[in-house]
Motif scaffolding. Structure first.
Motif: not given
Length: 134
Positions: A63, A67, A69, A109, A112
């Motif tokens: 990450v 932000g 991925i 993030k 997540e």
């Protein structure tokens, strides 16, 4: 007349020479034990010169500070990440995954990404950090 014998009985035993012998044997044993451990030679097998065709098993999820991925080096959305990891997990139930998150990203993030790992029941999970230098 009775002759006196030059031999007389000792009522004590001098242990100093015995202790010297034991000490010397201990030193010789220590030296020989360390010399034999260092001097072991082994005929190692040779690796082939051909490159390995198998890919590494461990998957890296990164990450970035903005932000984004990445799965290994491919940019993915959170949905794509879950889909691809599900496929890898189906092929290898003990799929190891490491998560690298930039220090300046927002915490949600990384959470997540960790939620995806939890849903997929990936148990071999590592979080990559930098060493703290004092």
């Amino acid at each position: 007349m009775r002759m006196r014998s030059e031999h007389k009985l000792y009522d004590d035993v001098n242990l100093t020479p015995l202790m010297d012998l034991a000490w010397n044997l201990l030193i010789v044993f220590i030296i020989m034990a360390t010399a034999t451990v260092q001097g072991i030679t082994v005929d190692l097998p040779r690796a082939s010169a051909a490159p390995s065709m198998s890919k590494p098993k461990t998957k890296a999820v990164t990450v970035t500070a903005d932000g984004r991925i990445y799965l290994d080096t491919a940019l993915v959305s959170i949905g794509e990440l879950e889909m691809r990891l599900r496929q890898y997990k189906a092929a290898d139930p003990d799929l190891p995954v490491v998560v690298k998150g930039d220090a300046s990203i927002q915490y949600y993030k990384v959470i997540e990404v960790l939620d995806v790992m939890k849903r997929l029941q990936i148990t071999q999970l590592g979080l990559v950090t930098d060493r703290l230098v004092k």
